[in-house]
Scaffold this motif. Structure first.
Motif, PDB file in Angstrom:
ATOM      1  N   LYS A 140      -0.418  -4.953  -4.031  1.00  0.00           N
ATOM      2  CA  LYS A 140       0.568  -4.237  -4.852  1.00  0.00           C
ATOM      3  C   LYS A 140       0.928  -2.918  -4.180  1.00  0.00           C
ATOM      4  CE  LYS A 140      -1.505  -3.804  -8.859  1.00  0.00           C
ATOM      5  NZ  LYS A 140      -1.669  -3.591 -10.327  1.00  0.00           N
ATOM      6  N   ASN A 141       2.217  -2.647  -4.083  1.00  0.00           N
ATOM      7  CA  ASN A 141       2.689  -1.380  -3.544  1.00  0.00           C
ATOM      8  C   ASN A 141       2.949  -0.370  -4.649  1.00  0.00           C
ATOM      9  OD1 ASN A 141       2.911  -1.822  -0.679  1.00  0.00           O
ATOM     10  ND2 ASN A 141       4.605  -3.226  -1.108  1.00  0.00           N
ATOM     11  N   ALA A 142       2.745   0.904  -4.310  1.00  0.00           N
ATOM     12  CA  ALA A 142       3.297   1.975  -5.120  1.00  0.00           C
ATOM     13  C   ALA A 142       4.775   2.114  -4.754  1.00  0.00           C
ATOM     14  CB  ALA A 142       2.531   3.273  -4.848  1.00  0.00           C
ATOM     15  N   LEU A 143       5.439   3.135  -5.250  1.00  0.00           N
ATOM     16  CA  LEU A 143       6.825   3.395  -4.864  1.00  0.00           C
ATOM     17  C   LEU A 143       6.896   3.680  -3.366  1.00  0.00           C
ATOM     18  CD1 LEU A 143       7.995   5.787  -7.708  1.00  0.00           C
ATOM     19  CD2 LEU A 143       9.038   3.595  -7.167  1.00  0.00           C
ATOM     20  N   TYR A 144       7.934   3.191  -2.708  1.00  0.00           N
ATOM     21  CA  TYR A 144       8.113   3.507  -1.295  1.00  0.00           C
ATOM     22  C   TYR A 144       8.538   4.967  -1.143  1.00  0.00           C
ATOM     23  CZ  TYR A 144       7.992  -1.503  -0.275  1.00  0.00           C
ATOM     24  OH  TYR A 144       7.608  -2.822  -0.150  1.00  0.00           O
ATOM     25  N   ALA A 145       7.892   5.648  -0.220  1.00  0.00           N
ATOM     26  CA  ALA A 145       8.257   7.035   0.083  1.00  0.00           C
ATOM     27  C   ALA A 145       9.522   7.104   0.932  1.00  0.00           C
ATOM     28  CB  ALA A 145       7.102   7.722   0.820  1.00  0.00           C
ATOM     29  N   PHE A 172       3.049   7.118  -4.325  1.00  0.00           N
ATOM     30  CA  PHE A 172       3.863   6.616  -3.228  1.00  0.00           C
ATOM     31  C   PHE A 172       3.014   5.937  -2.158  1.00  0.00           C
ATOM     32  CE2 PHE A 172       6.221  10.198  -5.011  1.00  0.00           C
ATOM     33  CZ  PHE A 172       7.514   9.699  -5.097  1.00  0.00           C
ATOM     34  N   ILE A 173       3.704   5.133  -1.350  1.00  0.00           N
ATOM     35  CA  ILE A 173       3.159   4.567  -0.108  1.00  0.00           C
ATOM     36  C   ILE A 173       4.348   4.407   0.837  1.00  0.00           C
ATOM     37  CG2 ILE A 173       3.430   2.115  -0.726  1.00  0.00           C
ATOM     38  CD1 ILE A 173       0.375   3.555   1.114  1.00  0.00           C
TER      39      ILE A 173
END
Length: 286
Positions: A140-145, A172-173
């Protein structure tokens, strides 16, 4: 091990491909793409390229046959129904092709009470995989930076972050960090654990005043926080009819549903994810 990546000409899928061929021979990797003519750069690495259409199951079965690891990056659609339909085809094809393991992309906005337009898909994904009889792992990703970089000039002009987030925080990631972790999990048997869900985030999250402070330091220009309403945000950023989807994501954020912090990136890679300010400074100055 034979690998197949869907969406290999897209932003995340393309970077996962580039990272994976650093860890395994490119000849062991197949890219499943919608338009083969756009994937010559992938074929040039020695990898295989095959056509797939998520709505045509036979193309998926052909592509998935004799694959040990299927890295599933969903297509970019704006509604959960389309993505769920796509996932059903992927799972049925994977069952018929007897895929060894599915490594699927998830997102932190998967809670039952999450108003994000795509939360139904992201909540359905782990439950459907759990019932499929297939071996699977989810990242699972966080929000893209990354979108913050091209957004900075507009924020400098506005002098404010306008996300309708109330007093809540976002995590973020970066795409680069996400793709490295995906590739590492795919290529490492000890990490490719059936039923395991990894969550990729940086070491901290940011309220909007804290985010504005970081952006001010990166841009060398004062940026504050003056949120607009969810309706206004949807109207401002409705290019490609994405306005409601984007505003629904910040609706979720304003409810405290996008602030998760995890140490899984450190577990996978052996070091923390790139901090937000460091990432922005490096990429904004390019």
């Amino acid at each position: 091990m034979n690998y197949l990546i869907t969406g290999a000409t897209g932003h995340l899928g393309g970077q996962i491909f580039n990272e994976l061929i650093k860890l395994v021979p490119s000849t062991d990797v197949t890219a499943g793409v919608h338009t083969v003519s756009k994937a010559q750069h992938i074929a040039d690495t020695g990898a295989n390229v095959v056509p797939i259409d998520f709505m045509k199951e036979e193309t998926l079965v052909n592509a998935f046959t004799n694959k040990d690891v299927l890295i599933y990056v969903p297509s970019k659609s704006h509604d959960s129904f389309s993505r769920v339909s796509e996932l059903e085809n992927v799972i049925q094809a994977a069952q018929k092709a007897e895929v060894g393991h599915i490594l699927a992309m998830g997102f932190i906005a998967d809670q039952a009470n999450n108003p994000f337009d795509l939360s139904a898909f992201y909540g359905y994904l782990p439950r459907r995989l759990a019932s499929s009889g297939l071996s699977y792992t989810i990242v699972k990703n966080a929000l893209y930076a990354d979108p913050l970089v091209p957004y900075l000039p507009e924020l400098i002009e506005r002098k404010n972050v306008i996300y309708p987030m109330k007093d809540q925080a976002l995590s973020f990631i970066s795409l680069a960090d996400s793709s490295k972790a995906f590739a590492k999990v795919a290529a490492t048997k000890s990490l490719l654990v059936d039923g395991k869900i990894y969550t990729l985030t940086q070491e901290r999250n940011y309220t909007m005043p804290q985010l504005a402070e970081v952006l001010t330091e990166v841009a060398h220009s004062p940026i504050g926080y003056q949120p607009v309403s969810l309706t206004e945000f949807a109207e401002i950023y409705n290019e490609g009819n994405e306005g409601h989807m984007l505003s629904s994501m910040y609706d979720a954020g304003g409810k405290g549903l996008l602030n998760e912090i995890s140490s899984d990136y450190q577990l996978i890679m052996g070091h923390p994810a790139t901090p937000l300010k460091e990432f922005l400074v490096e990429n904004y100055n390019k």
